[in-house]
Design an enzyme around this catalytic site. Structure first.
Site, mmCIF file in Angstrom:
data_model
loop_
_atom_site.group_PDB
_atom_site.id
_atom_site.type_symbol
_atom_site.label_atom_id
_atom_site.label_comp_id
_atom_site.label_asym_id
_atom_site.label_seq_id
_atom_site.Cartn_x
_atom_site.Cartn_y
_atom_site.Cartn_z
ATOM 1 N N ARG A 174 92.497 36.030 36.965
ATOM 2 C CA ARG A 174 91.474 35.165 36.367
ATOM 3 C C ARG A 174 92.067 34.434 35.170
ATOM 4 O O ARG A 174 91.845 33.253 34.957
ATOM 5 C CB ARG A 174 90.259 35.976 35.959
ATOM 6 C CG ARG A 174 89.225 36.183 37.042
ATOM 7 C CD ARG A 174 89.757 36.777 38.341
ATOM 8 N NE ARG A 174 88.734 36.927 39.335
ATOM 9 C CZ ARG A 174 87.978 38.026 39.467
ATOM 10 N NH1 ARG A 174 88.184 39.080 38.704
ATOM 11 N NH2 ARG A 174 87.043 38.065 40.389
ATOM 12 N N ASP A 203 93.695 36.799 43.279
ATOM 13 C CA ASP A 203 92.245 36.585 43.340
ATOM 14 C C ASP A 203 92.022 35.096 43.585
ATOM 15 O O ASP A 203 92.979 34.355 43.849
ATOM 16 C CB ASP A 203 91.558 37.082 42.051
ATOM 17 C CG ASP A 203 90.165 37.648 42.343
ATOM 18 O OD1 ASP A 203 89.329 36.875 42.848
ATOM 19 O OD2 ASP A 203 89.929 38.826 42.074
ATOM 20 N N HIS A 277 87.972 37.139 48.013
ATOM 21 C CA HIS A 277 88.725 36.861 46.767
ATOM 22 C C HIS A 277 90.077 36.202 47.037
ATOM 23 O O HIS A 277 91.031 36.437 46.300
ATOM 24 C CB HIS A 277 88.924 38.159 45.974
ATOM 25 C CG HIS A 277 87.678 38.634 45.265
ATOM 26 N ND1 HIS A 277 87.308 38.179 44.016
ATOM 27 C CD2 HIS A 277 86.714 39.511 45.644
ATOM 28 C CE1 HIS A 277 86.170 38.770 43.653
ATOM 29 N NE2 HIS A 277 85.788 39.566 44.629
ATOM 30 N N ASP A 353 86.855 44.051 48.312
ATOM 31 C CA ASP A 353 85.551 43.924 47.660
ATOM 32 C C ASP A 353 84.924 42.549 47.874
ATOM 33 O O ASP A 353 85.620 41.567 48.125
ATOM 34 C CB ASP A 353 85.683 44.174 46.146
ATOM 35 C CG ASP A 353 86.631 43.189 45.490
ATOM 36 O OD1 ASP A 353 87.726 42.980 46.035
ATOM 37 O OD2 ASP A 353 86.276 42.617 44.439
ATOM 38 N N GLU A 354 83.623 42.534 47.738
ATOM 39 C CA GLU A 354 82.823 41.309 47.674
ATOM 40 C C GLU A 354 83.266 40.258 48.688
ATOM 41 O O GLU A 354 83.475 39.100 48.355
ATOM 42 C CB GLU A 354 82.892 40.723 46.250
ATOM 43 C CG GLU A 354 82.295 41.665 45.228
ATOM 44 C CD GLU A 354 82.432 41.181 43.790
ATOM 45 O OE1 GLU A 354 81.556 41.515 42.990
ATOM 46 O OE2 GLU A 354 83.414 40.485 43.467
ATOM 47 N N TRP A 420 83.571 51.664 42.708
ATOM 48 C CA TRP A 420 83.244 50.746 41.606
ATOM 49 C C TRP A 420 81.767 50.418 41.523
ATOM 50 O O TRP A 420 81.250 50.148 40.449
ATOM 51 C CB TRP A 420 84.093 49.473 41.686
ATOM 52 C CG TRP A 420 83.697 48.458 42.730
ATOM 53 C CD1 TRP A 420 84.061 48.454 44.034
ATOM 54 C CD2 TRP A 420 82.878 47.303 42.542
ATOM 55 N NE1 TRP A 420 83.529 47.367 44.681
ATOM 56 C CE2 TRP A 420 82.799 46.631 43.787
ATOM 57 C CE3 TRP A 420 82.209 46.759 41.438
ATOM 58 C CZ2 TRP A 420 82.069 45.453 43.959
ATOM 59 C CZ3 TRP A 420 81.482 45.574 41.615
ATOM 60 C CH2 TRP A 420 81.418 44.945 42.868
ATOM 61 N N TYR A 445 83.943 49.582 33.103
ATOM 62 C CA TYR A 445 84.352 48.181 33.193
ATOM 63 C C TYR A 445 84.628 47.630 31.795
ATOM 64 O O TYR A 445 83.708 47.388 31.006
ATOM 65 C CB TYR A 445 83.277 47.373 33.940
ATOM 66 C CG TYR A 445 83.605 47.322 35.410
ATOM 67 C CD1 TYR A 445 84.116 48.462 36.034
ATOM 68 C CD2 TYR A 445 83.477 46.164 36.161
ATOM 69 C CE1 TYR A 445 84.482 48.441 37.371
ATOM 70 C CE2 TYR A 445 83.834 46.135 37.501
ATOM 71 C CZ TYR A 445 84.337 47.274 38.094
ATOM 72 O OH TYR A 445 84.713 47.245 39.405
ATOM 73 N N ASP A 447 85.433 44.845 30.892
ATOM 74 C CA ASP A 447 85.000 43.462 30.612
ATOM 75 C C ASP A 447 83.553 43.407 30.134
ATOM 76 O O ASP A 447 83.091 42.353 29.682
ATOM 77 C CB ASP A 447 85.188 42.552 31.839
ATOM 78 C CG ASP A 447 84.453 43.044 33.078
ATOM 79 O OD1 ASP A 447 84.336 44.280 33.268
ATOM 80 O OD2 ASP A 447 83.998 42.197 33.872
ATOM 81 N N TRP A 491 88.707 43.372 33.865
ATOM 82 C CA TRP A 491 88.574 42.094 34.573
ATOM 83 C C TRP A 491 88.626 40.995 33.527
ATOM 84 O O TRP A 491 88.089 41.173 32.425
ATOM 85 C CB TRP A 491 87.252 42.050 35.348
ATOM 86 C CG TRP A 491 87.141 43.128 36.377
ATOM 87 C CD1 TRP A 491 86.423 44.276 36.285
ATOM 88 C CD2 TRP A 491 87.798 43.166 37.649
ATOM 89 N NE1 TRP A 491 86.583 45.024 37.423
ATOM 90 C CE2 TRP A 491 87.419 44.372 38.282
ATOM 91 C CE3 TRP A 491 88.655 42.297 38.324
ATOM 92 C CZ2 TRP A 491 87.881 44.732 39.543
ATOM 93 C CZ3 TRP A 491 89.109 42.655 39.580
ATOM 94 C CH2 TRP A 491 88.723 43.857 40.179
ATOM 95 N N THR A 492 89.229 39.868 33.864
ATOM 96 C CA THR A 492 89.492 38.910 32.783
ATOM 97 C C THR A 492 88.857 37.530 32.969
ATOM 98 O O THR A 492 89.326 36.566 32.372
ATOM 99 C CB THR A 492 91.017 38.743 32.574
ATOM 100 O OG1 THR A 492 91.600 38.279 33.803
ATOM 101 C CG2 THR A 492 91.655 40.045 32.147
ATOM 102 N N GLU A 493 87.790 37.448 33.747
ATOM 103 C CA GLU A 493 87.115 36.144 33.837
ATOM 104 C C GLU A 493 86.834 35.587 32.439
ATOM 105 O O GLU A 493 87.060 34.422 32.158
ATOM 106 C CB GLU A 493 85.769 36.277 34.564
ATOM 107 C CG GLU A 493 85.852 36.483 36.056
ATOM 108 C CD GLU A 493 85.743 37.953 36.411
ATOM 109 O OE1 GLU A 493 86.280 38.792 35.656
ATOM 110 O OE2 GLU A 493 85.124 38.258 37.446
HETATM 111 C C1 TNX Z 1 83.251 42.844 40.303
HETATM 112 S S1 TNX Z 1 84.942 45.341 40.817
HETATM 113 C C2 TNX Z 1 84.469 42.573 40.909
HETATM 114 C C3 TNX Z 1 85.428 41.709 40.233
HETATM 115 C C4 TNX Z 1 84.860 41.104 38.984
HETATM 116 C C5 TNX Z 1 84.089 42.153 38.211
HETATM 117 C C6 TNX Z 1 83.558 41.645 36.899
HETATM 118 C C7 TNX Z 1 85.260 44.510 41.993
HETATM 119 C C8 TNX Z 1 85.915 45.256 43.023
HETATM 120 N N1 TNX Z 1 84.906 43.210 42.039
HETATM 121 O O1 TNX Z 1 85.897 40.716 41.099
HETATM 122 O O2 TNX Z 1 85.912 40.617 38.219
HETATM 123 O O3 TNX Z 1 83.026 42.608 39.005
HETATM 124 O O4 TNX Z 1 82.990 42.661 36.151
#
Ligand code: TNX
Length: 635
Positions: A174, A203, A277, A353-354, A420, A445, A447, A491-493
């Site tokens: 990020r 990412d 991602h 993830d996601e 997580w 977390y 962040d 996490w560094t957004e």
């Molecule tokens: C969720 S934790 C994410 C990250 C984000 C983070 C921000 C995870 C596996 N996915 O992509 O940076 O939240 O808190």
């Protein structure tokens, strides 16, 4: 063990713990398993010698590490010699001490002698960290400290960790951080006996690892257009705009960092985050997605998704690899071949993830593929992908670990899970007899904001120091035999600079270090706070930008039955005095002192708050306007 013997042991443990709590100048983090303070001290002088056994080059290297650490502040250049009569003795046990395991050590200091014993070099290294922490805070100075006395209190310590996986994750995608800063991050982890550096290397916002067989990943994927605004609401790249922000680590850089970590007994876990991602990879090789979008660019923190709450979301740009395309697996084989060769650690992290499944689900070819392979939904398709990646990683003689989404649709054989989304993924994985690393959001977390939100940099959730410290990382319903350990994730957004990274890491990483090392029953919050304050002094010396947020109050705003604004103030730190004003003056120790919930007077403009600890200003000035208070009202 007979009850009486057990009681005796507990009694001694308590005395030891009490001794530590009350002993002056001893502020070890993480707290050791047992510590007894004795009378007297060991003094480092310009003639102090360090003795290592013959033919143990690794122990000699640790001795050199100690020499290098004490040199800047003391100006002493300690001599290392193969000797058992030196002042500081580092020694591997000839016969293993069963209490110490693979990472434990004993440390004994008296006048004229300091001795560290361990079964392994890692144990010796941790003993050295403890010895360094027993020196005054000024030892952390990078320049010569005149007129200091380099005293170490006389102690006997027996120490070993609670978990074998004590990690910290660093997202360098990020925002990019230099190789030098990555080393600093690792060196500081070592001070607190952390031993797993999880490196989030890819990412949507940048691909940071050189893959020689896929050069576009870094010539294109490592660079994005520059933006300084709030991540997630930045402007999208403009047509023709140059991608000038970013960077990556060459394979040479990576080897250097892995070696640097190894010398500090830290394993490096690389993460290649797929199939979601993956926008940086797709900006480099657009034909790896189902949409083949050749206009895709590395994301600069502009919004490309909608979040509906409950973890549900929709992506408006396709950042997912196509799980039905053999090209994708050939690509990943190349990536993991080079990754496996660079990182000696037994695990590789494949993200998982996601992952948004909408582009897959709307694609005709994907639908046909799913039908043919009897995959009922997007989760099963992702599980198919993860299992194939698992095979690739296994072929490279590595084990796979992924975020807890890899449980969905069926977990790959042998995979380890990083929990997580709270602890439930960890509980489920352990139930299925898979290894688990606990890194639950929001508490672990780094962040998240860590104090009063009006004076913390904005982000979507909160995790205060006390919550981090007291969190129960192995819930009762969980089979702890599968828990490798835990980690905190940076996490560094919202973290573009080193100074801000430090603000987010410290002191919360100290709370994690203690939670991951020290026996749970020995944890003691008020005592920890006192030790954190000693470490603040060390961090001042080391010029680390730690957060003072623990000194800021927890503000709760409610409405009284009569419709008035009620203010409730609390603090996570003991002996904190909270002063406030409602008359627009700046509060100090002469202002009203908070004792119990009060009514915010109708017509007042601002509530201002400041805190003191032991008579000294501690917290920062907080100002909340009447309308801010109204917004916060919880029924
Ligand atoms: C969720 S934790 C994410 C990250 C984000 C983070 C921000 C995870 C596996 N996915 O992509 O940076 O939240 O808190």
């Amino acid at each position: 063990m007979k009850f009486r013997t057990l009681r005796g042991v507990l009694c001694i443990a308590c005395c030891v713990w009490f001794a530590q709590a009350t002993a002056q100048n001893i502020s070890l983090i993480p707290a050791p398993v047992s510590l007894r303070q004795e009378t007297g001290h060991f003094l480092f002088t310009s003639t102090t010698t360090v003795g290592v056994p013959a033919k143990q080059p690794e122990v000699a290297r640790i001795a050199q590490y100690l020499v290098d650490k004490v040199k800047p502040a003391t100006g002493y250049i300690l001599t290392v010699a193969e000797s058992n009569t030196a002042h500081v003795i580092l020694q591997l046990n000839a016969k293993p001490d069963a209490r110490l395991g693979q990472e434990g050590y004993t440390l004994h200091t008296v006048a004229g002698k300091a001795e560290i014993n361990a079964n392994t070099p890692a144990g010796i290294f941790y003993g050295v960290q403890t010895l360094l922490q027993l020196l005054p805070p000024e030892i952390e100075s990078s320049s010569l400290v005149k007129d200091a006395e380099w005293k170490v209190p006389a102690v006997t310590i027996v120490d070993y960790p609670r978990f074998s996986w004590r990690g910290q994750m660093f997202d360098v995608s990020r925002h990019f951080f230099s190789k030098e800063y990555v080393k600093k991050y690792i060196d500081r982890m070592a001070k607190y006996k952390m031993n797993r550096f999880h490196w989030h290397l890819t990412d949507d916002n940048g691909w940071r690892i050189e893959i020689k067989s896929l050069p576009r990943l870094t010539s294109v994927g490592a660079w994005r257009v520059p933006r300084v605004g709030t991540f997630g609401s930045n402007d999208a790249p403009k047509p023709g705009e140059l991608a000038t922000y970013g960077g990556f680590y060459t394979q040479q850089d990576i080897k250097e960092i892995v070696q640097y970590a190894k010398e500090r007994y830290i394993e490096v876990l690389p993460e290649i985050d797929v199939p979601g991602h993956s926008m940086a990879a797709l900006a480099s090789y657009p034909d790896l997605s189902v949409t083949n979008d050749t206009t895709l660019r590395v994301n600069p923190g502009s919004s490309f998704s909608t979040w509906f709450g409950n973890g549900k979301f929709e992506m408006h740009l396709d950042n997912t690899l196509d799980p039905t395309d053999e090209k994708v697996y050939q690509f990943l084989d190349k990536v993991f071949t080079e990754v496996a060769a660079l990182f000696p650690f037994e695990y590789i992290h494949m993200g998982g993830d996601e992952c948004y499944k909408g582009f897959w689900e709307r694609d005709k070819n994907v639908q046909a593929f799913m039908k043919k392979n009897n995959l009922k939904n997007g989760e099963e398709l992702q599980s198919y992908f993860v299992k194939r990646v698992g095979k690739i990683i296994q072929n490279k003689k590595k084990k796979m670990i992924g975020w807890d989404e890899i449980l969905e649709g069926g977990i790959a054989p042998g995979a380890a899970v990083m929990s997580w989304r709270g602890t439930k993924g960890g509980i489920e994985a352990a139930h299925l007899k898979h290894p688990v690393v606990m890194s639950p959001a929001p508490v672990y977390y780094l962040d998240m904001y860590q104090g009063e939100r009006s004076i913390e940099p904005p982000v979507y959730g909160s995790s205060r120091l006390k919550e981090v410290y007291t969190f129960d990382l192995v819930p009762a319903e969980m089979d702890s035999t599968y828990v490798l350990g835990a980690q905190g994730n940076l996490w560094t957004e919202q973290i573009p600079t080193e100074a801000h990274a430090e603000y987010m890491i410290y002191p919360r990483a100290l709370a994690m270090a203690e939670a991951f090392w020290t026996p749970e029953k020995q944890k003691d919050w008020p005592n920890f706070v006192t030790r954190v304050e000693e470490h603040f002094k060390r961090m001042d010396e080391a010029h680390i930008n730690y957060a003072p947020s623990m000194y800021d109050p927890i503000i709760t705003v409610k409405k009284s039955p009569q419709g008035k604004i009620m203010i409730d103030l609390a603090s996570e730190v003991p002996e904190l005095d909270i002063f406030y004003t409602v008359d627009n003056t700046i509060p100090n120790q002469y202002s009203p002192r908070y004792s119990t919930a009060f009514e915010f007077p109708t017509g007042a403009d601002n509530l201002r708050i400041i805190t003191y600890r032991k008579g000294e200003p501690a917290g920062r000035l907080i100002t909340l306007k009447t309308e801010d208070l109204e917004k916060r009202i919880r029924k």
